[in-house]
Design a protein around this motif. Structure first.
Motif, PDB file in Angstrom:
ATOM      1  N   PRO A  55      29.394  31.110 -19.567  1.00  0.00           N
ATOM      2  CA  PRO A  55      30.688  31.694 -19.190  1.00  0.00           C
ATOM      3  C   PRO A  55      31.487  32.144 -20.405  1.00  0.00           C
ATOM      4  O   PRO A  55      31.213  31.751 -21.538  1.00  0.00           O
ATOM      5  N   GLY A 103      31.517  37.738 -11.877  1.00  0.00           N
ATOM      6  CA  GLY A 103      32.869  37.205 -11.896  1.00  0.00           C
ATOM      7  C   GLY A 103      33.805  38.081 -11.097  1.00  0.00           C
ATOM      8  O   GLY A 103      33.724  39.317 -11.176  1.00  0.00           O
ATOM      9  N   ARG A 115      38.426  35.480 -17.433  1.00  0.00           N
ATOM     10  CA  ARG A 115      37.216  34.708 -17.171  1.00  0.00           C
ATOM     11  C   ARG A 115      36.065  35.596 -16.700  1.00  0.00           C
ATOM     12  O   ARG A 115      36.260  36.469 -15.855  1.00  0.00           O
ATOM     13  N   ILE A 116      34.898  35.373 -17.276  1.00  0.00           N
ATOM     14  CA  ILE A 116      33.643  35.878 -16.723  1.00  0.00           C
ATOM     15  C   ILE A 116      32.847  34.635 -16.354  1.00  0.00           C
ATOM     16  O   ILE A 116      32.589  33.771 -17.199  1.00  0.00           O
ATOM     17  N   ASP A 117      32.496  34.513 -15.092  1.00  0.00           N
ATOM     18  CA  ASP A 117      31.845  33.290 -14.616  1.00  0.00           C
ATOM     19  C   ASP A 117      30.489  33.072 -15.264  1.00  0.00           C
ATOM     20  O   ASP A 117      30.144  31.953 -15.642  1.00  0.00           O
ATOM     21  N   TRP A 174      26.809  40.639 -15.947  1.00  0.00           N
ATOM     22  CA  TRP A 174      28.023  39.842 -15.784  1.00  0.00           C
ATOM     23  C   TRP A 174      28.234  39.555 -14.304  1.00  0.00           C
ATOM     24  O   TRP A 174      27.989  40.418 -13.455  1.00  0.00           O
TER      25      TRP A 174
END
Length: 226
Positions: A154, A188, A161-163, A186
Protein backbone atom coordinates in the motif's frame (compact mmCIF):
# COMPACT_ATOMS: atom_id res chain seq x y z
CA UNK A 1 -10.27 7.31 0.83
CA UNK A 2 -13.61 7.98 -0.81
CA UNK A 3 -14.27 10.88 -3.15
CA UNK A 4 -15.75 14.29 -2.31
CA UNK A 5 -18.72 14.35 0.05
CA UNK A 6 -22.13 15.78 -0.78
CA UNK A 7 -20.92 19.18 0.39
CA UNK A 8 -18.17 19.18 -2.26
CA UNK A 9 -20.27 18.42 -5.32
CA UNK A 10 -19.76 21.91 -6.76
CA UNK A 11 -16.62 21.67 -8.85
CA UNK A 12 -16.53 17.97 -7.94
CA UNK A 13 -14.83 16.86 -11.17
CA UNK A 14 -11.98 19.30 -10.62
CA UNK A 15 -11.55 18.30 -6.97
CA UNK A 16 -11.57 14.60 -7.78
CA UNK A 17 -8.91 15.11 -10.44
CA UNK A 18 -6.81 17.16 -8.02
CA UNK A 19 -7.03 14.38 -5.47
CA UNK A 20 -6.14 11.67 -7.95
CA UNK A 21 -3.29 13.80 -9.25
CA UNK A 22 -1.85 14.18 -5.76
CA UNK A 23 -1.85 10.42 -5.21
CA UNK A 24 -0.64 9.56 -8.67
CA UNK A 25 2.17 12.06 -8.51
CA UNK A 26 3.47 10.63 -5.29
CA UNK A 27 3.02 6.88 -5.38
CA UNK A 28 5.29 5.92 -8.25
CA UNK A 29 8.90 5.78 -7.13
CA UNK A 30 10.07 7.98 -9.96
CA UNK A 31 7.06 10.26 -9.60
CA UNK A 32 5.76 12.65 -12.20
CA UNK A 33 8.36 15.33 -12.90
CA UNK A 34 7.88 18.49 -14.91
CA UNK A 35 8.68 18.19 -18.59
CA UNK A 36 11.42 20.80 -18.36
CA UNK A 37 13.18 18.93 -15.56
CA UNK A 38 12.78 15.42 -16.90
CA UNK A 39 15.60 13.65 -18.71
CA UNK A 40 15.04 12.68 -22.33
CA UNK A 41 13.12 9.41 -22.60
CA UNK A 42 15.03 7.43 -25.17
CA UNK A 43 13.96 4.03 -26.45
CA UNK A 44 11.00 3.77 -24.08
CA UNK A 45 8.02 1.92 -25.50
CA UNK A 46 4.64 1.62 -23.85
CA UNK A 47 2.12 -1.19 -24.18
CA UNK A 48 -1.16 -1.41 -22.30
CA UNK A 49 -2.79 -4.00 -24.54
CA UNK A 50 -3.65 -7.68 -24.16
CA UNK A 51 -2.27 -10.04 -21.52
CA UNK A 52 -0.04 -11.77 -24.08
CA UNK A 53 2.67 -9.20 -23.28
CA UNK A 54 2.17 -9.27 -19.51
CA UNK A 55 5.38 -8.99 -17.49
CA UNK A 56 5.94 -12.02 -15.23
CA UNK A 57 8.33 -13.11 -12.49
CA UNK A 58 8.43 -16.78 -11.45
CA UNK A 59 5.08 -17.22 -13.15
CA UNK A 60 3.40 -14.38 -11.26
CA UNK A 61 2.26 -11.09 -12.73
CA UNK A 62 0.38 -7.93 -11.77
CA UNK A 63 -3.21 -7.76 -10.56
CA UNK A 64 -4.91 -8.50 -13.89
CA UNK A 65 -8.32 -7.48 -12.49
CA UNK A 66 -7.10 -4.01 -11.49
CA UNK A 67 -8.61 -1.08 -13.37
CA UNK A 68 -5.36 0.90 -13.38
CA UNK A 69 -2.57 -0.86 -15.25
CA UNK A 70 0.46 0.18 -17.30
CA UNK A 71 3.56 -1.43 -18.79
CA UNK A 72 6.57 -0.15 -20.66
CA UNK A 73 10.16 -1.07 -21.48
CA UNK A 74 13.56 0.29 -22.44
CA UNK A 75 17.00 -0.96 -23.46
CA UNK A 76 19.99 0.01 -21.32
CA UNK A 77 23.54 0.02 -22.68
CA UNK A 78 25.17 -1.26 -19.50
CA UNK A 79 26.04 -4.62 -17.94
CA UNK A 80 23.21 -6.61 -16.40
CA UNK A 81 25.02 -6.68 -13.04
CA UNK A 82 25.02 -2.86 -12.95
CA UNK A 83 21.32 -2.52 -13.78
CA UNK A 84 20.39 -5.21 -11.26
CA UNK A 85 22.49 -3.65 -8.49
CA UNK A 86 20.92 -0.23 -8.96
CA UNK A 87 17.41 -1.64 -8.93
CA UNK A 88 17.81 -3.94 -5.93
CA UNK A 89 19.88 -1.66 -3.69
CA UNK A 90 16.68 0.03 -2.60
CA UNK A 91 18.26 2.10 0.17
CA UNK A 92 20.27 3.97 -2.47
CA UNK A 93 17.27 4.86 -4.63
CA UNK A 94 17.31 8.49 -3.38
CA UNK A 95 20.79 8.92 -4.93
CA UNK A 96 19.44 8.52 -8.47
CA UNK A 97 15.66 8.99 -8.21
CA UNK A 98 14.86 12.60 -7.38
CA UNK A 99 11.30 12.06 -6.08
CA UNK A 100 12.41 9.46 -3.51
CA UNK A 101 13.04 11.28 -0.23
CA UNK A 102 14.07 8.22 1.77
CA UNK A 103 14.18 4.44 1.47
CA UNK A 104 14.85 1.96 4.26
CA UNK A 105 15.06 -1.83 4.35
CA UNK A 106 12.92 -3.45 7.05
CA UNK A 107 15.11 -6.57 7.07
CA UNK A 108 18.77 -7.40 6.47
CA UNK A 109 20.81 -9.21 3.88
CA UNK A 110 20.34 -9.48 0.13
CA UNK A 111 16.94 -8.53 -1.24
CA UNK A 112 14.88 -11.73 -1.43
CA UNK A 113 11.27 -12.98 -1.35
CA UNK A 114 9.77 -11.75 1.92
CA UNK A 115 12.03 -8.68 2.13
CA UNK A 116 10.25 -5.41 2.86
CA UNK A 117 11.27 -1.80 2.47
CA UNK A 118 9.61 1.50 3.26
CA UNK A 119 10.16 4.61 1.17
CA UNK A 120 8.74 8.11 1.05
CA UNK A 121 7.93 10.60 -1.66
CA UNK A 122 6.44 14.11 -1.52
CA UNK A 123 2.87 14.99 -2.44
CA UNK A 124 2.32 18.49 -3.86
CA UNK A 125 -0.28 20.85 -2.45
CA UNK A 126 -3.57 20.87 -4.35
CA UNK A 127 -6.94 22.55 -3.94
CA UNK A 128 -7.97 19.59 -1.79
CA UNK A 129 -4.79 18.54 0.02
CA UNK A 130 -1.96 20.29 1.85
CA UNK A 131 1.55 19.30 0.90
CA UNK A 132 2.39 16.01 2.58
CA UNK A 133 4.54 12.90 2.28
CA UNK A 134 3.34 9.56 1.04
CA UNK A 135 4.72 6.45 2.75
CA UNK A 136 4.96 3.31 0.61
CA UNK A 137 5.63 -0.11 2.15
CA UNK A 138 6.70 -2.71 -0.42
CA UNK A 139 7.17 -6.45 0.11
CA UNK A 140 9.07 -8.62 -2.37
CA UNK A 141 6.98 -11.63 -3.39
CA UNK A 142 9.11 -13.10 -6.18
CA UNK A 143 12.77 -12.62 -7.09
CA UNK A 144 15.05 -14.44 -9.51
CA UNK A 145 18.61 -13.13 -9.45
CA UNK A 146 19.35 -10.80 -12.38
CA UNK A 147 16.14 -11.95 -14.05
CA UNK A 148 13.05 -10.51 -12.38
CA UNK A 149 11.40 -8.88 -9.36
CA UNK A 150 7.83 -8.65 -8.13
CA UNK A 151 6.64 -6.67 -5.11
CA UNK A 152 3.40 -5.25 -3.75
CA UNK A 153 2.06 -3.06 -0.97
CA UNK A 154 0.00 0.00 0.00
CA UNK A 155 0.81 3.71 -0.24
CA UNK A 156 -0.55 5.89 2.56
CA UNK A 157 -0.37 9.61 3.30
CA UNK A 158 -2.43 12.27 5.06
CA UNK A 159 -5.80 11.90 3.32
CA UNK A 160 -4.25 9.88 0.49
CA UNK A 161 -4.26 6.13 -0.06
CA UNK A 162 -3.65 3.45 -2.66
CA UNK A 163 -4.83 0.15 -1.20
CA UNK A 164 -2.48 -2.02 -3.22
CA UNK A 165 0.10 -1.58 -5.93
CA UNK A 166 1.66 -4.60 -7.65
CA UNK A 167 4.88 -4.03 -9.57
CA UNK A 168 6.79 -6.52 -11.75
CA UNK A 169 10.18 -6.11 -13.46
CA UNK A 170 12.14 -8.33 -15.87
CA UNK A 171 15.77 -7.96 -17.01
CA UNK A 172 16.99 -9.69 -20.18
CA UNK A 173 20.55 -9.45 -21.48
CA UNK A 174 20.69 -9.09 -25.27
CA UNK A 175 24.01 -8.55 -27.08
CA UNK A 176 25.63 -6.87 -24.09
CA UNK A 177 22.66 -4.60 -23.39
CA UNK A 178 19.73 -5.07 -21.02
CA UNK A 179 16.07 -5.06 -21.99
CA UNK A 180 14.11 -3.89 -18.94
CA UNK A 181 10.37 -4.41 -18.93
CA UNK A 182 8.05 -3.27 -16.16
CA UNK A 183 4.33 -3.41 -15.41
CA UNK A 184 2.33 -2.07 -12.47
CA UNK A 185 -1.28 -2.04 -11.29
CA UNK A 186 -3.11 0.04 -8.68
CA UNK A 187 -6.24 -0.68 -6.66
CA UNK A 188 -8.08 1.77 -4.46
CA UNK A 189 -11.33 3.72 -4.36
CA UNK A 190 -9.55 7.04 -4.54
CA UNK A 191 -7.45 6.49 -7.67
CA UNK A 192 -10.25 4.53 -9.34
CA UNK A 193 -12.42 7.65 -9.36
CA UNK A 194 -10.58 8.65 -12.55
CA UNK A 195 -9.06 5.54 -14.12
CA UNK A 196 -7.83 7.18 -17.31
CA UNK A 197 -6.07 9.98 -15.48
CA UNK A 198 -4.54 7.63 -12.91
CA UNK A 199 -3.31 5.31 -15.66
CA UNK A 200 -1.69 8.24 -17.42
CA UNK A 201 -0.02 9.32 -14.19
CA UNK A 202 1.18 5.79 -13.45
CA UNK A 203 2.61 5.53 -16.96
CA UNK A 204 4.44 8.83 -16.65
CA UNK A 205 6.01 7.72 -13.41
CA UNK A 206 7.11 4.34 -14.75
CA UNK A 207 8.68 5.86 -17.83
CA UNK A 208 10.54 8.39 -15.72
CA UNK A 209 11.78 5.56 -13.47
CA UNK A 210 13.08 3.64 -16.48
CA UNK A 211 14.72 6.77 -17.88
CA UNK A 212 16.51 7.52 -14.63
CA UNK A 213 17.61 3.89 -14.28
CA UNK A 214 18.95 3.98 -17.84
CA UNK A 215 20.72 7.31 -17.30
CA UNK A 216 22.41 6.21 -14.07
CA UNK A 217 23.45 2.76 -15.32
CA UNK A 218 24.90 4.09 -18.58
CA UNK A 219 26.71 6.90 -16.76
CA UNK A 220 28.35 4.39 -14.43
CA UNK A 221 29.29 2.25 -17.40
CA UNK A 222 30.87 5.25 -19.19
CA UNK A 223 32.95 6.09 -16.12
CA UNK A 224 34.19 2.49 -15.88
CA UNK A 225 35.33 2.59 -19.52
CA UNK A 226 37.46 5.71 -19.07
Amino acid sequence: MAGPTQGHRRGGGRLVKNRVFAVATAVVVAGLVGTAGAPARAEVRRDVGADRATVRCAGRTVDTAAKIRYRTETTIDAPLRTVWRLQTDVERWPSWQKPVLSSKRLDRGPLRPGSSFRWTTPVPETALNPATTLVVTSTVRQLQHQRCLRWDGPAIGAGLRIDEGVHVWTFTEIDGRVLVRTEETWRGDQVEQDVAFSTEALGGGLETWLTELKTRAERECDRARR
